[in-house]
Design a protein around this motif. Structure first.
Motif, PDB file in Angstrom:
ATOM      1  N   CYS A   1       0.802  -1.237   0.000  1.00  0.00           N
ATOM      2  CA  CYS A   1       0.000   0.000   0.000  1.00  0.00           C
ATOM      3  C   CYS A   1       0.832   1.282   0.000  1.00  0.00           C
ATOM      4  CB  CYS A   1      -0.937   0.018   1.201  1.00  0.00           C
ATOM      5  SG  CYS A   1      -0.075   0.124   2.785  1.00  0.00           S
ATOM      6  N   ASP A   2       2.159   1.171   0.117  1.00  0.00           N
ATOM      7  CA  ASP A   2       2.969   2.393   0.223  1.00  0.00           C
ATOM      8  C   ASP A   2       3.870   2.630  -0.990  1.00  0.00           C
ATOM      9  OD1 ASP A   2       4.567   0.250   0.856  1.00  0.00           O
ATOM     10  OD2 ASP A   2       5.340   1.070   2.734  1.00  0.00           O
ATOM     11  N   GLN A   3       3.563   1.995  -2.106  1.00  0.00           N
ATOM     12  CA  GLN A   3       4.199   2.308  -3.384  1.00  0.00           C
ATOM     13  C   GLN A   3       3.115   2.888  -4.281  1.00  0.00           C
ATOM     14  OE1 GLN A   3       5.798  -1.511  -4.540  1.00  0.00           O
ATOM     15  NE2 GLN A   3       7.476  -1.410  -3.073  1.00  0.00           N
ATOM     16  N   ILE A   4       3.331   4.107  -4.748  1.00  0.00           N
ATOM     17  CA  ILE A   4       2.298   4.842  -5.480  1.00  0.00           C
ATOM     18  C   ILE A   4       2.737   5.112  -6.918  1.00  0.00           C
ATOM     19  CG2 ILE A   4       0.804   6.889  -5.475  1.00  0.00           C
ATOM     20  CD1 ILE A   4       0.566   5.215  -2.906  1.00  0.00           C
ATOM     21  N   GLY A   5       1.830   4.880  -7.859  1.00  0.00           N
ATOM     22  CA  GLY A   5       2.163   5.132  -9.258  1.00  0.00           C
ATOM     23  C   GLY A   5       0.923   5.192 -10.126  1.00  0.00           C
ATOM     24  N   SER A   6       1.122   5.040 -11.425  1.00  0.00           N
ATOM     25  CA  SER A   6       0.024   5.093 -12.392  1.00  0.00           C
ATOM     26  C   SER A   6       0.034   3.843 -13.263  1.00  0.00           C
ATOM     27  CB  SER A   6       0.159   6.306 -13.306  1.00  0.00           C
ATOM     28  OG  SER A   6       0.131   7.497 -12.572  1.00  0.00           O
TER      29      SER A   6
ATOM     30  N   GLU B   1      -3.807   8.507 -16.610  1.00  0.00           N
ATOM     31  CA  GLU B   1      -3.951   9.583 -15.630  1.00  0.00           C
ATOM     32  C   GLU B   1      -4.411   9.047 -14.269  1.00  0.00           C
ATOM     33  OE1 GLU B   1      -3.343  13.213 -16.010  1.00  0.00           O
ATOM     34  OE2 GLU B   1      -2.089  11.966 -17.301  1.00  0.00           O
ATOM     35  N   GLY B   2      -3.987   9.749 -13.210  1.00  0.00           N
ATOM     36  CA  GLY B   2      -4.364   9.379 -11.848  1.00  0.00           C
ATOM     37  C   GLY B   2      -3.306   8.516 -11.193  1.00  0.00           C
ATOM     38  N   PHE B   3      -3.303   8.512  -9.857  1.00  0.00           N
ATOM     39  CA  PHE B   3      -2.339   7.734  -9.075  1.00  0.00           C
ATOM     40  C   PHE B   3      -3.068   6.806  -8.120  1.00  0.00           C
ATOM     41  CE2 PHE B   3      -0.353  12.063  -9.549  1.00  0.00           C
ATOM     42  CZ  PHE B   3       0.524  11.705 -10.561  1.00  0.00           C
ATOM     43  N   CYS B   4      -2.407   5.711  -7.760  1.00  0.00           N
ATOM     44  CA  CYS B   4      -2.965   4.785  -6.771  1.00  0.00           C
ATOM     45  C   CYS B   4      -1.825   3.946  -6.197  1.00  0.00           C
ATOM     46  CB  CYS B   4      -4.028   3.874  -7.391  1.00  0.00           C
ATOM     47  SG  CYS B   4      -3.404   2.788  -8.710  1.00  0.00           S
ATOM     48  N   SER B   5      -2.117   3.238  -5.125  1.00  0.00           N
ATOM     49  CA  SER B   5      -1.177   2.245  -4.592  1.00  0.00           C
ATOM     50  C   SER B   5      -1.512   0.905  -5.245  1.00  0.00           C
ATOM     51  CB  SER B   5      -1.311   2.142  -3.076  1.00  0.00           C
ATOM     52  OG  SER B   5      -2.566   1.559  -2.742  1.00  0.00           O
ATOM     53  N   TRP B   6      -0.609  -0.052  -5.091  1.00  0.00           N
ATOM     54  CA  TRP B   6      -0.892  -1.395  -5.614  1.00  0.00           C
ATOM     55  C   TRP B   6      -2.136  -1.979  -4.933  1.00  0.00           C
ATOM     56  CZ3 TRP B   6       1.085  -2.822  -9.985  1.00  0.00           C
ATOM     57  CH2 TRP B   6       2.365  -2.394 -10.374  1.00  0.00           C
ATOM     58  N   ALA B   7      -2.288  -1.696  -3.641  1.00  0.00           N
ATOM     59  CA  ALA B   7      -3.451  -2.208  -2.904  1.00  0.00           C
ATOM     60  C   ALA B   7      -4.745  -1.586  -3.433  1.00  0.00           C
ATOM     61  CB  ALA B   7      -3.296  -1.924  -1.412  1.00  0.00           C
TER      62      ALA B   7
ATOM     63  N   LYS C   1       3.394  14.569 -16.576  1.00  0.00           N
ATOM     64  CA  LYS C   1       3.104  14.484 -18.010  1.00  0.00           C
ATOM     65  C   LYS C   1       3.232  15.843 -18.705  1.00  0.00           C
ATOM     66  CE  LYS C   1       1.515  11.391 -16.133  1.00  0.00           C
ATOM     67  NZ  LYS C   1       0.252  10.766 -16.193  1.00  0.00           N
ATOM     68  N   LYS C   2       3.947  16.767 -18.081  1.00  0.00           N
ATOM     69  CA  LYS C   2       4.079  18.127 -18.624  1.00  0.00           C
ATOM     70  C   LYS C   2       4.646  18.114 -20.049  1.00  0.00           C
ATOM     71  CE  LYS C   2       5.822  22.730 -17.366  1.00  0.00           C
ATOM     72  NZ  LYS C   2       6.494  23.044 -18.626  1.00  0.00           N
ATOM     73  N   SER C   3       5.620  17.247 -20.294  1.00  0.00           N
ATOM     74  CA  SER C   3       6.234  17.210 -21.626  1.00  0.00           C
ATOM     75  C   SER C   3       5.229  16.766 -22.692  1.00  0.00           C
ATOM     76  CB  SER C   3       7.461  16.294 -21.640  1.00  0.00           C
ATOM     77  OG  SER C   3       7.111  14.996 -21.226  1.00  0.00           O
ATOM     78  N   ILE C   4       4.269  15.932 -22.302  1.00  0.00           N
ATOM     79  CA  ILE C   4       3.222  15.491 -23.236  1.00  0.00           C
ATOM     80  C   ILE C   4       2.353  16.676 -23.648  1.00  0.00           C
ATOM     81  CG2 ILE C   4       1.092  14.104 -23.427  1.00  0.00           C
ATOM     82  CD1 ILE C   4       3.450  12.291 -23.535  1.00  0.00           C
TER      83      ILE C   4
ATOM     84  N   VAL D   1      -1.787  14.076 -26.770  1.00  0.00           N
ATOM     85  CA  VAL D   1      -3.004  13.893 -25.976  1.00  0.00           C
ATOM     86  C   VAL D   1      -2.725  13.004 -24.767  1.00  0.00           C
ATOM     87  CG1 VAL D   1      -5.387  13.043 -26.018  1.00  0.00           C
ATOM     88  CG2 VAL D   1      -4.424  14.151 -28.045  1.00  0.00           C
ATOM     89  N   LEU D   2      -3.155  13.453 -23.597  1.00  0.00           N
ATOM     90  CA  LEU D   2      -2.992  12.658 -22.378  1.00  0.00           C
ATOM     91  C   LEU D   2      -3.814  11.380 -22.457  1.00  0.00           C
ATOM     92  CD1 LEU D   2      -3.270  15.491 -19.700  1.00  0.00           C
ATOM     93  CD2 LEU D   2      -1.200  14.231 -20.281  1.00  0.00           C
ATOM     94  N   LEU D   3      -3.325  10.336 -21.808  1.00  0.00           N
ATOM     95  CA  LEU D   3      -4.048   9.067 -21.775  1.00  0.00           C
ATOM     96  C   LEU D   3      -5.246   9.186 -20.826  1.00  0.00           C
ATOM     97  CD1 LEU D   3      -1.213   8.340 -22.916  1.00  0.00           C
ATOM     98  CD2 LEU D   3      -1.389   6.164 -21.700  1.00  0.00           C
ATOM     99  N   PRO D   4      -6.286   8.357 -21.017  1.00  0.00           N
ATOM    100  CA  PRO D   4      -7.437   8.377 -20.112  1.00  0.00           C
ATOM    101  C   PRO D   4      -7.041   7.965 -18.695  1.00  0.00           C
ATOM    102  CG  PRO D   4      -7.924   7.150 -22.127  1.00  0.00           C
ATOM    103  CD  PRO D   4      -6.452   7.397 -22.110  1.00  0.00           C
ATOM    104  N   SER D   5      -7.972   8.075 -17.753  1.00  0.00           N
ATOM    105  CA  SER D   5      -7.710   7.688 -16.370  1.00  0.00           C
ATOM    106  C   SER D   5      -7.447   6.192 -16.271  1.00  0.00           C
ATOM    107  CB  SER D   5      -8.893   8.051 -15.473  1.00  0.00           C
ATOM    108  OG  SER D   5      -9.960   7.135 -15.681  1.00  0.00           O
ATOM    109  N   TRP D   6      -6.684   5.800 -15.269  1.00  0.00           N
ATOM    110  CA  TRP D   6      -6.369   4.364 -15.120  1.00  0.00           C
ATOM    111  C   TRP D   6      -7.614   3.546 -14.795  1.00  0.00           C
ATOM    112  CZ3 TRP D   6      -7.299   1.645 -10.663  1.00  0.00           C
ATOM    113  CH2 TRP D   6      -7.412   2.359  -9.463  1.00  0.00           C
TER     114      TRP D   6
END
Length: 283
Positions: A176-181, A209-215, A253-256, A262-267
């Motif tokens: 639960c304490d590793q966060i990514g997309s 788009e968006g962030f979450c933990s593996w959990a 994703k600033k460089s995008i 175009v940004l990718l949709p939400s995860w």
């Protein structure tokens, strides 16, 4: 003509599908067709084919195994990448190199910019970054695209593992304490194809788009798949792995957006569509 390495992987598979959808001439290859660690073979193959762009998806990605197989991992991720870059240079072709969030130190809680603190803590991360350096050293016409938490229909991934275990077990412990997309290769492929026909060279981060933990990711998978398996969030220290994982895999994703892609949709949206596709294929 666009050449795609690693066509049998999750990303290479979807890139070829996307190029075919766009009626862009392409060729997907894997180890059976070309050993990227053989410099002469790579040079001869690419000089004969003369692609306008090589999308280099092939890589050594067994993160834990790489700790014991540093030589093999380096051979593929560093020197294999250099071989592709040098062959592209000779015919003045563009190159898209797929890199990873593992090149960063994985600390903090803000998204890493493309020029953020590079400090890989694993053999895999180190070799992928060295691959980046080779591309920059050899080429001017390059795109380096860092991605994270990849999933696609063609291959094994976290979602498929969770679905299998969710049917077998009443509960699962998930970090639960590793966060990514999470990043759906079906959504990632179009932006790579857009880059391949552009001249907006540079370093990019591309994830859903968006962030979450593996959990949190696992909980959403169980919910969407209607599986009655409880996810118990645990700290990474309770789930030891051979290679150190980043605690912070958030990527800016600033460089995008700055370059008009175009940004990718939400995860969560990506997860919905992935499960629909997966279940449709299982029928």
């Amino acid at each position: 003509m666009i050449l795609i390495t690693g066509v049998n992987g999750q990303l290479g598979f979807d890139v070829v599908k996307e190029l075919n959808r766009r009626n862009i001439e392409c060729l997907g290859i894997d180890r059976a067709e070309l050993d990227i660690t053989d410099g002469n073979a790579v040079r001869n193959y690419i000089s004969e084919l003369k692609p306008e762009c090589v999308i280099h998806c092939a890589a050594y990605t067994a993160v834990d195994k790489a700790e014991d197989e540093e030589e093999i991992c380096t051979k593929v991720n560093v020197y294999g990448t250099e071989n592709i870059a040098r062959a592209c240079k000779e015919i003045d072709a563009k190159m898209i190199y797929i890199s990873t969030d593992y090149v960063f130190d994985g600390k903090g809680d803000t998204p890493f910019e493309v020029d953020g603190n590079i400090e890989p803590h694993s053999v895999y991360g180190k070799t992928k970054y060295e691959g980046e350096l080779k591309v920059k050293e050899v080429l001017n016409k390059y795109f380096i695209v860092r991605i994270s938490w990849v999933f696609g229909v063609n291959g094994n991934n976290f979602i498929k593992t969770m679905l299998r275990l969710g049917k077998e077990k009443e509960s699962l412990n998930v970090v639960c304490d590793q966060i990514g997309s999470p990043t759906y290769t079906f959504d990632l492929a179009p932006i790579l194809c857009d880059m391949a026909v552009s001249e907006k060279y540079g370093v990019y981060h591309a994830t859903n788009e968006g962030f979450c933990s593996w959990a949190e990711f696992a909980t959403e998978i169980m919910k969407k798949a209607n599986l009655d398996c409880k996810i118990n969030p645990i700290p990474a220290i309770e789930y030891p792995a051979q290679a150190e994982r980043p605690f912070n895999s958030r990527l800016s994703k600033k460089s995008i957006t700055d370059n008009g892609f175009v940004l990718l949709p939400s995860w969560k949206n990506a997860l919905d569509r992935f499960l629909e596709e997966l279940f449709r294929n299982c029928r």
